[in-house]
Design a protein around this motif. Structure first.
Motif, PDB file in Angstrom:
ATOM      1  N   GLY A   1      56.265  30.754  49.516  1.00 39.23           N
ATOM      2  CA  GLY A   1      55.938  30.474  48.130  1.00 39.23           C
ATOM      3  C   GLY A   1      54.594  29.802  47.939  1.00 39.23           C
ATOM      4  O   GLY A   1      54.368  29.127  46.947  1.00 39.23           O
ATOM      5  N   PHE A   2      53.673  29.988  48.899  1.00 38.49           N
ATOM      6  CA  PHE A   2      52.338  29.412  48.816  1.00 38.49           C
ATOM      7  C   PHE A   2      51.408  30.329  48.054  1.00 38.49           C
ATOM      8  O   PHE A   2      51.551  31.550  48.101  1.00 38.49           O
ATOM      9  CB  PHE A   2      51.722  29.195  50.201  1.00 38.49           C
ATOM     10  CG  PHE A   2      52.443  28.229  51.076  1.00 38.49           C
ATOM     11  CD1 PHE A   2      53.016  27.087  50.561  1.00 38.49           C
ATOM     12  CD2 PHE A   2      52.541  28.452  52.427  1.00 38.49           C
ATOM     13  CE1 PHE A   2      53.668  26.182  51.375  1.00 38.49           C
ATOM     14  CE2 PHE A   2      53.194  27.570  53.254  1.00 38.49           C
ATOM     15  CZ  PHE A   2      53.759  26.431  52.728  1.00 38.49           C
ATOM     16  N   GLU A   3      50.429  29.733  47.393  1.00 37.79           N
ATOM     17  CA  GLU A   3      49.342  30.532  46.847  1.00 37.79           C
ATOM     18  C   GLU A   3      48.522  31.031  48.027  1.00 37.79           C
ATOM     19  O   GLU A   3      48.304  30.305  49.000  1.00 37.79           O
ATOM     20  CB  GLU A   3      48.478  29.662  45.931  1.00 37.79           C
ATOM     21  CG  GLU A   3      47.330  30.398  45.298  1.00 37.79           C
ATOM     22  CD  GLU A   3      46.473  29.495  44.443  1.00 37.79           C
ATOM     23  OE1 GLU A   3      45.323  29.883  44.183  1.00 37.79           O
ATOM     24  OE2 GLU A   3      46.930  28.412  44.050  1.00 37.79           O
ATOM     25  N   HIS A   4      48.069  32.269  47.996  1.00 40.60           N
ATOM     26  CA  HIS A   4      47.333  32.860  49.111  1.00 40.60           C
ATOM     27  C   HIS A   4      45.995  33.369  48.611  1.00 40.60           C
ATOM     28  O   HIS A   4      45.933  34.136  47.660  1.00 40.60           O
ATOM     29  CB  HIS A   4      48.148  34.000  49.725  1.00 40.60           C
ATOM     30  CG  HIS A   4      47.466  34.659  50.888  1.00 40.60           C
ATOM     31  ND1 HIS A   4      47.280  36.009  50.960  1.00 40.60           N
ATOM     32  CD2 HIS A   4      46.935  34.144  52.017  1.00 40.60           C
ATOM     33  CE1 HIS A   4      46.669  36.307  52.088  1.00 40.60           C
ATOM     34  NE2 HIS A   4      46.445  35.188  52.740  1.00 40.60           N
ATOM     35  N   SER A   5      44.907  32.929  49.238  1.00 39.66           N
ATOM     36  CA  SER A   5      43.574  33.406  48.910  1.00 39.66           C
ATOM     37  C   SER A   5      42.956  34.034  50.142  1.00 39.66           C
ATOM     38  O   SER A   5      43.047  33.478  51.234  1.00 39.66           O
ATOM     39  CB  SER A   5      42.677  32.265  48.430  1.00 39.66           C
ATOM     40  OG  SER A   5      43.088  31.817  47.174  1.00 39.66           O
ATOM     41  N   VAL A   6      42.355  35.182  49.945  1.00 38.52           N
ATOM     42  CA  VAL A   6      41.692  35.891  51.035  1.00 38.52           C
ATOM     43  C   VAL A   6      40.210  35.549  50.999  1.00 38.52           C
ATOM     44  O   VAL A   6      39.544  35.722  49.981  1.00 38.52           O
ATOM     45  CB  VAL A   6      41.905  37.412  50.914  1.00 38.52           C
ATOM     46  CG1 VAL A   6      41.144  38.148  52.008  1.00 38.52           C
ATOM     47  CG2 VAL A   6      43.384  37.741  50.969  1.00 38.52           C
TER      48      VAL A   6
ATOM     49  N   LEU B   1      47.068  28.737  51.026  1.00 42.76           N
ATOM     50  CA  LEU B   1      46.820  29.318  52.339  1.00 42.76           C
ATOM     51  C   LEU B   1      45.599  30.215  52.245  1.00 42.76           C
ATOM     52  O   LEU B   1      45.545  31.108  51.404  1.00 42.76           O
ATOM     53  CB  LEU B   1      48.036  30.139  52.796  1.00 42.76           C
ATOM     54  CG  LEU B   1      47.873  30.909  54.097  1.00 42.76           C
ATOM     55  CD1 LEU B   1      47.682  29.962  55.276  1.00 42.76           C
ATOM     56  CD2 LEU B   1      49.070  31.810  54.336  1.00 42.76           C
ATOM     57  N   PHE B   2      44.614  29.952  53.091  1.00 49.75           N
ATOM     58  CA  PHE B   2      43.417  30.789  53.153  1.00 49.75           C
ATOM     59  C   PHE B   2      43.482  31.596  54.430  1.00 49.75           C
ATOM     60  O   PHE B   2      43.788  31.065  55.490  1.00 49.75           O
ATOM     61  CB  PHE B   2      42.148  29.937  53.155  1.00 49.75           C
ATOM     62  CG  PHE B   2      41.918  29.257  51.851  1.00 49.75           C
ATOM     63  CD1 PHE B   2      41.266  29.911  50.831  1.00 49.75           C
ATOM     64  CD2 PHE B   2      42.378  27.976  51.637  1.00 49.75           C
ATOM     65  CE1 PHE B   2      41.063  29.296  49.617  1.00 49.75           C
ATOM     66  CE2 PHE B   2      42.187  27.354  50.430  1.00 49.75           C
ATOM     67  CZ  PHE B   2      41.530  28.012  49.417  1.00 49.75           C
ATOM     68  N   SER B   3      43.192  32.880  54.320  1.00 54.18           N
ATOM     69  CA  SER B   3      43.216  33.725  55.506  1.00 54.18           C
ATOM     70  C   SER B   3      42.229  34.859  55.341  1.00 54.18           C
ATOM     71  O   SER B   3      41.590  35.009  54.302  1.00 54.18           O
ATOM     72  CB  SER B   3      44.624  34.285  55.737  1.00 54.18           C
ATOM     73  OG  SER B   3      44.891  35.342  54.822  1.00 54.18           O
ATOM     74  N   ASP B   4      42.163  35.670  56.394  1.00 54.79           N
ATOM     75  CA  ASP B   4      41.306  36.847  56.346  1.00 54.79           C
ATOM     76  C   ASP B   4      42.034  38.049  55.745  1.00 54.79           C
ATOM     77  O   ASP B   4      41.518  39.147  55.725  1.00 54.79           O
ATOM     78  CB  ASP B   4      40.803  37.188  57.744  1.00 54.79           C
ATOM     79  CG  ASP B   4      41.935  37.443  58.723  1.00 54.79           C
ATOM     80  OD1 ASP B   4      43.112  37.371  58.324  1.00 54.79           O
ATOM     81  OD2 ASP B   4      41.639  37.698  59.899  1.00 54.79           O
ATOM     82  N   GLY B   5      43.235  37.830  55.251  1.00 49.85           N
ATOM     83  CA  GLY B   5      43.987  38.888  54.590  1.00 49.85           C
ATOM     84  C   GLY B   5      44.940  39.638  55.497  1.00 49.85           C
ATOM     85  O   GLY B   5      45.493  40.665  55.098  1.00 49.85           O
ATOM     86  N   ALA B   6      45.170  39.135  56.700  1.00 54.73           N
ATOM     87  CA  ALA B   6      46.088  39.802  57.624  1.00 54.73           C
ATOM     88  C   ALA B   6      47.492  39.847  57.030  1.00 54.73           C
ATOM     89  O   ALA B   6      47.899  38.959  56.275  1.00 54.73           O
ATOM     90  CB  ALA B   6      46.109  39.068  58.965  1.00 54.73           C
ATOM     91  N   ASN B   7      48.235  40.895  57.353  1.00 57.50           N
ATOM     92  CA  ASN B   7      49.576  41.070  56.806  1.00 57.50           C
ATOM     93  C   ASN B   7      50.497  39.902  57.116  1.00 57.50           C
ATOM     94  O   ASN B   7      51.308  39.511  56.285  1.00 57.50           O
ATOM     95  CB  ASN B   7      50.196  42.372  57.316  1.00 57.50           C
ATOM     96  CG  ASN B   7      49.607  43.586  56.630  1.00 57.50           C
ATOM     97  OD1 ASN B   7      49.131  43.498  55.508  1.00 57.50           O
ATOM     98  ND2 ASN B   7      49.627  44.705  57.315  1.00 57.50           N
ATOM     99  N   GLY B   8      50.390  39.339  58.310  1.00 49.33           N
ATOM    100  CA  GLY B   8      51.239  38.211  58.679  1.00 49.33           C
ATOM    101  C   GLY B   8      51.033  37.025  57.750  1.00 49.33           C
ATOM    102  O   GLY B   8      51.981  36.352  57.349  1.00 49.33           O
TER     103      GLY B   8
END
Length: 96
Positions: A27-32, A11-18
């Protein structure tokens, strides 16, 4: 989302808390990936412009359909993937 998203999805995001909470719960890997200098690239290979480019391509592809029903999105996305791959309808029929 679990039946639709593979276990190795990132999951790529802008780093929002949601987004952080969603990634942790699923359980996804998260990259900002940010839009400010020195935050546009993460892990050396994920670049915000790749996401922006794909989003722009999708918007231009879907615009002529004047808001298709949400239940058909997966079909439109598959159609767009085939178009981006450079395949033509005749090639798809022959491959079947």
């Amino acid at each position: 989302m679990t039946p639709l998203v593979p276990d190795d999805a990132v999951l790529f995001s802008d780093g929002a808390n949601g987004c952080k909470n969603l990634a942790a719960a699923a359980g996804f890997e998260h990259s900002v990936v940010g839009s400010k200098p020195n935050t546009r690239v993460t892990s050396g290979c994920y670049y915000i412009q790749n996401v922006n480019s794909l989003h722009a391509r999708y918007k231009s592809f879907i615009k002529p359909f004047c808001g298709p029903a949400a239940k058909n999105f997966s079909g439109y996305i598959r159609w767009m993937e085939v178009r981006l791959a450079g395949m033509r309808p005749a090639e798809l029929v022959q491959a079947s």
